[in-house]
Design a protein around this motif. Structure first.
Motif, PDB file in Angstrom:
ATOM      1  N   MET A   1       0.823  -1.197   0.000  1.00 10.87           N
ATOM      2  CA  MET A   1       0.000   0.000   0.000  1.00 10.87           C
ATOM      3  C   MET A   1       0.866   1.260   0.000  1.00 10.87           C
ATOM      4  O   MET A   1       0.585   2.229  -0.710  1.00 10.87           O
ATOM      5  CB  MET A   1      -0.936  -0.001   1.210  1.00 10.87           C
ATOM      6  CG  MET A   1      -1.869   1.204   1.267  1.00 10.87           C
ATOM      7  SD  MET A   1      -2.963   1.141   2.696  1.00 10.87           S
ATOM      8  CE  MET A   1      -3.907  -0.333   2.338  1.00 10.87           C
ATOM      9  N   THR A   4       2.265   1.824  -3.382  1.00  8.98           N
ATOM     10  CA  THR A   4       1.243   2.347  -4.298  1.00  8.98           C
ATOM     11  C   THR A   4       1.010   3.834  -4.073  1.00  8.98           C
ATOM     12  O   THR A   4       0.909   4.623  -5.021  1.00  8.98           O
ATOM     13  CB  THR A   4      -0.076   1.579  -4.122  1.00  8.98           C
ATOM     14  OG1 THR A   4       0.157   0.191  -4.345  1.00  8.98           O
ATOM     15  CG2 THR A   4      -1.119   2.085  -5.088  1.00  8.98           C
ATOM     16  N   ASP A 323      -8.640   6.212 -10.611  1.00  5.91           N
ATOM     17  CA  ASP A 323      -7.815   5.125 -10.084  1.00  5.91           C
ATOM     18  C   ASP A 323      -8.373   4.598  -8.759  1.00  5.91           C
ATOM     19  O   ASP A 323      -8.333   3.391  -8.489  1.00  5.91           O
ATOM     20  CB  ASP A 323      -6.374   5.606  -9.891  1.00  5.91           C
ATOM     21  CG  ASP A 323      -5.678   5.870 -11.224  1.00  5.91           C
ATOM     22  OD1 ASP A 323      -6.131   5.317 -12.241  1.00  5.91           O
ATOM     23  OD2 ASP A 323      -4.692   6.626 -11.235  1.00  5.91           O
ATOM     24  N   LEU A 324      -8.867   5.512  -7.936  1.00  6.25           N
ATOM     25  CA  LEU A 324      -9.450   5.075  -6.667  1.00  6.25           C
ATOM     26  C   LEU A 324     -10.717   4.251  -6.891  1.00  6.25           C
ATOM     27  O   LEU A 324     -10.956   3.255  -6.195  1.00  6.25           O
ATOM     28  CB  LEU A 324      -9.768   6.301  -5.799  1.00  6.25           C
ATOM     29  CG  LEU A 324      -8.566   7.105  -5.297  1.00  6.25           C
ATOM     30  CD1 LEU A 324      -9.029   8.340  -4.530  1.00  6.25           C
ATOM     31  CD2 LEU A 324      -7.658   6.258  -4.425  1.00  6.25           C
ATOM     32  N   TYR A 326     -11.292   2.433  -9.477  1.00  7.10           N
ATOM     33  CA  TYR A 326     -10.887   1.124 -10.006  1.00  7.10           C
ATOM     34  C   TYR A 326     -10.786   0.103  -8.879  1.00  7.10           C
ATOM     35  O   TYR A 326     -11.221  -1.045  -9.004  1.00  7.10           O
ATOM     36  CB  TYR A 326      -9.534   1.230 -10.704  1.00  7.10           C
ATOM     37  CG  TYR A 326      -9.571   1.919 -12.038  1.00  7.10           C
ATOM     38  CD1 TYR A 326     -10.763   2.088 -12.738  1.00  7.10           C
ATOM     39  CD2 TYR A 326      -8.402   2.399 -12.607  1.00  7.10           C
ATOM     40  CE1 TYR A 326     -10.790   2.723 -13.962  1.00  7.10           C
ATOM     41  CE2 TYR A 326      -8.413   3.041 -13.847  1.00  7.10           C
ATOM     42  CZ  TYR A 326      -9.615   3.198 -14.512  1.00  7.10           C
ATOM     43  OH  TYR A 326      -9.627   3.830 -15.722  1.00  7.10           O
ATOM     44  N   LYS A 327     -10.188   0.524  -7.777  1.00 10.00           N
ATOM     45  CA  LYS A 327      -9.942  -0.404  -6.671  1.00 10.00           C
ATOM     46  C   LYS A 327     -11.249  -0.835  -6.012  1.00 10.00           C
ATOM     47  O   LYS A 327     -11.307  -1.858  -5.339  1.00 10.00           O
ATOM     48  CB  LYS A 327      -9.015   0.261  -5.652  1.00 10.00           C
ATOM     49  CG  LYS A 327      -7.665   0.654  -6.233  1.00 10.00           C
ATOM     50  CD  LYS A 327      -6.758   1.241  -5.180  1.00 10.00           C
ATOM     51  CE  LYS A 327      -5.448   1.711  -5.789  1.00 10.00           C
ATOM     52  NZ  LYS A 327      -4.722   0.642  -6.479  1.00 10.00           N
ATOM     53  N   ASP A 330     -13.199  -2.953  -9.414  1.00 10.19           N
ATOM     54  CA  ASP A 330     -12.465  -4.039 -10.076  1.00 10.19           C
ATOM     55  C   ASP A 330     -11.923  -4.998  -9.023  1.00 10.19           C
ATOM     56  O   ASP A 330     -11.002  -4.652  -8.286  1.00 10.19           O
ATOM     57  CB  ASP A 330     -11.325  -3.466 -10.917  1.00 10.19           C
ATOM     58  CG  ASP A 330     -10.710  -4.535 -11.822  1.00 10.19           C
ATOM     59  OD1 ASP A 330     -11.095  -5.708 -11.705  1.00 10.19           O
ATOM     60  OD2 ASP A 330      -9.844  -4.185 -12.643  1.00 10.19           O
ATOM     61  N   ALA A 333      -8.131  -5.556  -8.549  1.00 11.01           N
ATOM     62  CA  ALA A 333      -7.293  -4.531  -7.938  1.00 11.01           C
ATOM     63  C   ALA A 333      -7.270  -4.632  -6.416  1.00 11.01           C
ATOM     64  O   ALA A 333      -6.522  -3.929  -5.753  1.00 11.01           O
ATOM     65  CB  ALA A 333      -7.759  -3.127  -8.347  1.00 11.01           C
ATOM     66  N   LYS A 334      -8.113  -5.502  -5.870  1.00 13.35           N
ATOM     67  CA  LYS A 334      -8.183  -5.645  -4.414  1.00 13.35           C
ATOM     68  C   LYS A 334      -7.133  -6.617  -3.908  1.00 13.35           C
ATOM     69  O   LYS A 334      -6.854  -7.599  -4.530  1.00 13.35           O
ATOM     70  CB  LYS A 334      -9.594  -6.110  -3.987  1.00 13.35           C
ATOM     71  CG  LYS A 334     -10.679  -5.098  -4.345  1.00 13.35           C
ATOM     72  CD  LYS A 334     -12.044  -5.587  -3.917  1.00 13.35           C
ATOM     73  CE  LYS A 334     -13.126  -4.584  -4.264  1.00 13.35           C
ATOM     74  NZ  LYS A 334     -14.461  -5.041  -3.860  1.00 13.35           N
TER      75      LYS A 334
END
Length: 334
Positions: A1, A4, A323-324, A326-327, A330, A333-334
Motif C-alpha cells: 500500500m 502504491t 484510479d481510486l 478502479y480499486k 475491479d 485490484a483488491k
C-alpha cells in the motif's frame, strides 16, 4: 500500500511539474510583452525597466521557472491586468459556475447515455440501436455553437420555455448569499425557491447541450463495451442456466464494463469542465472558459496561465479519482 501511495504521489508530482513547465514555456514564447501589457506603450524607458526587473525577467530562464513554480505552489498566479485583482481570487469566483454547468451536463449524459448504449448493444441492429447511432452521430457532427444558437432561438426566443443568457435573471443577480458558488445549491440553502427556479431555467438549456455532447460519446462507448461482453462465453453460460435477461445484462455484462465506463465518464466530465468555452460565450455564462477567453483576447497572460493550470489540475485530480474507483469496482485490484 505504501508503495502504491508513493507511486501515485510521484506520478502526480511529475505530471504537475510537466504541466507547469508547459505553461511557463507558453508564457515565454507568446508574442506578448508582459511589461508593455502592464505599463502601456506610452510608458517611459525607466518605467519599463523598473517593471522588467520587478517581474524578474532579467534573470535566467531556470531561475524564472523556479520562481514561477514557487508562486504556483502557493496558489499565486499573479495579478490580473483586466481588474487588478489576484488571478486566484478570480478563478475561485468563476470556477463554480463552470463546475455547476458541467456537473448538470454530465449527469444528463450519464443518466441517458449509459442506458441508451446498453439497450443499443442488447438490441443490436434494431430500431433502438439505429436511434442510438443517429443520436451519437449528430452529437459528434453538429457544432455546439450552432446547437446553442438554435436552442436560444427556439426554446428561449420563440417558445419562451427556458431562461436566457446568464446564470439568473438580471433582477436576481447577487440576491442569494454566496456559500458554495453554485447558484442552485446556494438558493436552496437560502430557502429561495423562486431564484432556484429561475436559475434552473437558465442552466437547463446550456447543460442539456453539454449533456447531449457527452451523451453521444458515453452511449457510443457503452454500446461498444457491451457488445464485446454480450458475445462472451460467460453470457451464453448465464443464459443456459436460465437467468433472466435483466440479470444477464445488468448483473453480469454491465458489471464487467463498469471500470471502463469510469474512465469514459471521467474524461467526458473533464472535457466538459475545460471544453465548455463556446457554450459559456454563447450563453454569457460567467465560468472559467469565458474567463480564459476574455483574458486571452486582452493579452492578460497571468489569467490565461492561471486558468490553464487549474484546468490541467482538474484532469490530474479526475484521473486520481478514477484510479481510486478502479480499486472499488475491479476485484482484481483488491
Amino acid at each position: 500500500m505504501i508503495k502504491t501511495v508513493l507511486s501515485t504521489i510521484g506520478s502526480v508530482a511529475v505530471t504537475l511539474l510537466g504541466l507547469l513547465l508547459v505553461t511557463f514555456v507558453i508564457g515565454r514564447v507568446m508574442p506578448i510583452d508582459p511589461v508593455l501589457s502592464i505599463v502601456g506603450e506610452r510608458a517611459s524607458q525607466s518605467t519599463y525597466d523598473a517593471v522588467f526587473y520587478e517581474l524578474g525577467l532579467d534573470k535566467p530562464l531556470l531561475v524564472q521557472f523556479l520562481y514561477y513554480l514557487w508562486d504556483v505552489l502557493h496558489l499565486d498566479f499573479g495579478i490580473s491586468l483586466l481588474n487588478a485583482r489576484p488571478v486566484s481570487e478570480d478563478i475561485v469566483r468563476v470556477f463554480p459556475a463552470t463546475l455547476e454547468l458541467a456537473t448538470v451536463g454530465i449527469l444528463l449524459g450519464v443518466v441517458i447515455g449509459v442506458p441508451l448504449g446498453v439497450l443499443a448493444a442488447v438490441r443490436k441492429d434494431s430500431w433502438i440501436d439505429q436511434i442510438a447511432r443517429v443520436v451519437a452521430l449528430v452529437g459528434y457532427s453538429m457544432p455546439i455553437f450552432w446547437l446553442g444558437l438554435m436552442g436560444l432561438l427556439i426554446f428561449y426566443g420563440i417558445l419562451g420555455w427556458v431562461g436566457g443568457p446568464g446564470r439568473v435573471g438580471i433582477f436576481y443577480v447577487d440576491v442569494v448569499p454566496t456559500v458554495t458558488g453554485l447558484i442552485l445549491v446556494d438558493s436552496l440553502l437560502d430557502g429561495n425557491i423562486e431564484i432556484f427556479k429561475d436559475a434552473f431555467s437558465h442552466i437547463i438549456l446550456p447543460a442539456s447541450l453539454l449533456g447531449y455532447y457527452s451523451l453521444a460519446y458515453i452511449s457510443r462507448m457503452t454500446r461498444s463495451f457491451m457488445l464485446e461482453q454480450m458475445n462472451a462465453e460467460y453470457i451464453t453460460t448465464a443464459r443456459v442456466k436460465g437467468l433472466s435477461e435483466w440479470d444477464v445484462v445488468w448483473k453480469h455484462a454491465f458489471r464487467n464494463i463498469r471500470v471502463q465506463l469510469i474512465t469514459v465518464i471521467a474524461l467526458s466530465y473533464a472535457g466538459l469542465l475545460e471544453g465548455s468555452v463556446l457554450t459559456e460565450i454563447i450563453f454569457s455564462w460567467p465560468g472559467i472558459g469565458s474567463y480564459i477567453t476574455t483574458a486571452l483576447l486582452s493579452a492578460d497572460m497571468n489569467a490565461v496561465l492561471g486558468g490553464t493550470v487549474v484546468v490541467g489540475l482538474i484532469f490530474i485530480l479526475l484521473n486520481i479519482f478514477s484510479d481510486l474507483l478502479y480499486k472499488i469496482f475491479d476485484p482484481r485490484a483488491k
